[in-house]
Design an enzyme around this catalytic site. Sequence first.
Site, mmCIF file in Angstrom:
data_model
loop_
_atom_site.group_PDB
_atom_site.id
_atom_site.type_symbol
_atom_site.label_atom_id
_atom_site.label_comp_id
_atom_site.label_asym_id
_atom_site.label_seq_id
_atom_site.Cartn_x
_atom_site.Cartn_y
_atom_site.Cartn_z
ATOM 1 N N GLN A 1 4.808 -4.465 2.434
ATOM 2 C CA GLN A 1 4.631 -5.896 2.704
ATOM 3 C C GLN A 1 4.790 -6.648 1.390
ATOM 4 O O GLN A 1 4.787 -6.022 0.329
ATOM 5 C CB GLN A 1 3.254 -6.147 3.288
ATOM 6 C CG GLN A 1 2.119 -5.891 2.312
ATOM 7 C CD GLN A 1 0.794 -5.648 3.015
ATOM 8 O OE1 GLN A 1 0.466 -4.518 3.383
ATOM 9 N NE2 GLN A 1 0.021 -6.692 3.182
ATOM 10 N N GLU B 1 0.815 -1.224 0.000
ATOM 11 C CA GLU B 1 0.000 0.000 0.000
ATOM 12 C C GLU B 1 0.849 1.276 0.000
ATOM 13 O O GLU B 1 0.317 2.374 0.079
ATOM 14 C CB GLU B 1 -0.952 -0.014 1.197
ATOM 15 C CG GLU B 1 -2.013 -1.100 1.071
ATOM 16 C CD GLU B 1 -2.909 -1.229 2.292
ATOM 17 O OE1 GLU B 1 -2.537 -0.714 3.351
ATOM 18 O OE2 GLU B 1 -3.982 -1.854 2.169
HETATM 19 C C1 BGC Z 1 -2.364 -4.132 5.189
HETATM 20 C C2 BGC Z 1 -3.463 -4.862 4.448
HETATM 21 C C3 BGC Z 1 -4.336 -5.564 5.440
HETATM 22 C C4 BGC Z 1 -4.855 -4.602 6.502
HETATM 23 C C5 BGC Z 1 -5.613 -5.306 7.615
HETATM 24 C C6 BGC Z 1 -2.989 -3.178 6.195
HETATM 25 O O1 BGC Z 1 -1.986 -2.541 6.931
HETATM 26 O O2 BGC Z 1 -1.573 -3.387 4.299
HETATM 27 O O3 BGC Z 1 -2.892 -5.804 3.562
HETATM 28 O O4 BGC Z 1 -5.430 -6.140 4.781
HETATM 29 O O5 BGC Z 1 -3.774 -3.936 7.105
HETATM 30 O O6 BGC Z 1 -4.806 -6.230 8.261
#
Ligand code: BGC
Length: 768
Positions: A603, A490
Amino acid sequence: MNQDYIQPNPWSILEEGFNPNHIKSSESIFSLGNAVMGQRASFEEKYSGNTFQGSYIAGIYYPDKTRVGWWKNGYPKYFAKVLNAPSWIGINVIINNEELDLNACVNVKNFKRELNMKEGILYRSFSATLHNGIEIAVKSTRFLSLAFDELGAIKFEVTPINQDATISFITYLDSGIKNQDSNWDDQFWDTKKVSIENNQAHIEANTLKTFFFVNTFMENKTFLNGKEFQIPPETNSTQTYAGLSYTNKTSKGETFSVQKLGGYTTSLNHDSEKLISAAKNTLKTANALGFEKLKKTQLKAWEEIWRHSDITIEGDIKAQQGIRFSIFQLNQTYLGKDSRLNIGPKGFTGEKYGGSTYWDTEAYCIPFYMATKNKFVARNLLEYRYRQLDKAIENATKLGFTNGAALFPMVTMNGEECHNEWEITFEEIHRNGAIAFAIFNYVRYTNDYSYIPEKGLEVLIAIARFWQQRTNFSDAKNKYVILGVTGPNEYENNVNNNWYTNYIAKWCINYAIEQINHIKQYYEKDFVRIMHKAKLSEAEIKKWKLVADNLYFPYDENKKVFLQQEGFLDKELIPVKDLNKSQRPINQKWSWDRILRSAYIKQADVLQGFYFFEDHFTTEELQRHFDFYEPFTVHESSLSPCVHAIQAAKLGRMEQAYQFYLRTSRLDLNDYNHEVEEGCHITSMAGTWMSIVEGFGGMRIKENMLHFSPKIPEQWISYSFKINFRGQVIQVYVTKECCSFELHGNTPLEIVVHEKTVTLLPKEKITV
Ligand code: BGC
């Protein structure tokens, strides 16, 4: 500074000594849940210091009106939130007219908190000196029953140590509760009726807008030196409060205690008119059993859970505590009895993340549940999405897709999207891929194909439709492209041709076509029903195929790596190790703009694809991509270290794998991300489990067979785990010298260990 106050212990989470700075962290870490309700580990008695009280009921939510700076068409109007529910745990304690409050006492000694994971019970004890000079010893015992999942029990004991004292327990229910993360400071609960009858009280309230009806109840009994000792309560109530007060002149050295049974009955499981009578029935049964027997049923229920899912690690107590904590919290959050429920990233330990369901469930949690429970649990998780298919189609329609294409929400409670940042809501569409992958993964692991003709295929078709429509043909590239997306990383938004998204899109289309052909051949009746319902034609399938066969994948010929997205190599490629420590975590130190322009990866992204589709690539390719991407990865999502632990182990980099393992398994216990106060990272705990079973144990399903390639970190003497594979339990035991396998089942099973086939016979231990 990472915190380090949790005492290492194989079966318990322990805190010793009272430190007001740890209260909120401990409220998260010591949380209790029974998969139907849960609560942060706030004190029963008043606490005037910094605290974050939270009680939650699975499936009960409130649609909070969206609040954004600049409205964009397509945003969901509401953000369905896990609701902070009425509280039933409160017991205020008055000693000779002074209220017990650890934040205000003269001193607190021998403070100890223990979350006993073997038993599923939270214990707390301390002694405190009040301003009136009275010293008391206090013990509390609390659990949320697994056997009676609408019920919790508390025993709260007070012993005056240095003089006689008049002690009052004011046990109460409180529905005047708000969410800390409410967008508009709205009232979420409407309390209808507060009633008190002898030692029982009930508060009937409903959620505004969603109209879930909830009866919060309690019943008390008082004891002196362990013997029941009836005291007529004084009562006190307001529109949102019911209090019962019990007073006793207690001699020095005597123990005055109250037992409180409490919990919720809700319209999710009962007729809304009958919530009080349902609560009374539960209380009657529980009272007939009594506290000690209820406690015994709790021990038994947890014993059964551990019998199927325990992992033991010899020689590394912190690693042992970390994995048990993960298994414990996952079971506290979800037990798979109800396909309307799911696993929130914070479970019942906090409000953050709002709605309950993310792609975390499909990508990370399903493997854990498949291997530690029977197949129906994972099937319920798949069905959760099937139930919400119509809403996912509606969601895609709102965004301009047609013809039954579905976009499952990034975050949801009831199937409606409830995330409202454009780069995630509209762009992080790879989530659709994980939902299709989970169907494949379920069938691969359980061999239960029936799910696909019954339900899964409809989901696969709707997802394939979405991917085909989400691509467009690029004349310049002479390929189909997927523009404007956010991948799992993200820290990049609105990128073109994110490799992971494109790869899973292609896979989804091909998998859907494969399943359509299979069902056409072997399940004719289902085929006719589904084709009719989905109005799917051969011509449409051809269009999907054209896209899948001609999708673009960014690749660099020099480095021989797939690019995370187009243009990735234009970035300033400074590895994380060369970043000054003071700059980390970048999500707290840098502007969003700077993060987006950087090469840093939150990630696993490309590597997430290599994790899902490991068989599509050679080990050499994995190594090349791991070596290229890991150095830029900051692991600022809790979901990151586990995938890297699995891949590092596969590549034989055991020290690195071990470091990733520790990071995932002690993320909350050591508060590596400095945010455990807000709640624990429940979904990433399934990743911790995967790190051992798939990482160190090397468990895979290939060609319908169970494979292992066990390795062991230097720091460990041995480890052992159990998995339920197609109805039989297999125990795997690994030491530095060898590994052994024991089949707890009746049917011989062929498995593959380090690429050699081995036959396991019932109750026979085989050492390799
Ligand atoms: C992550 C997502 C995840 C969400 C809830 C975010 O920080 O980037 O991949 O779905 O947290 O765990």
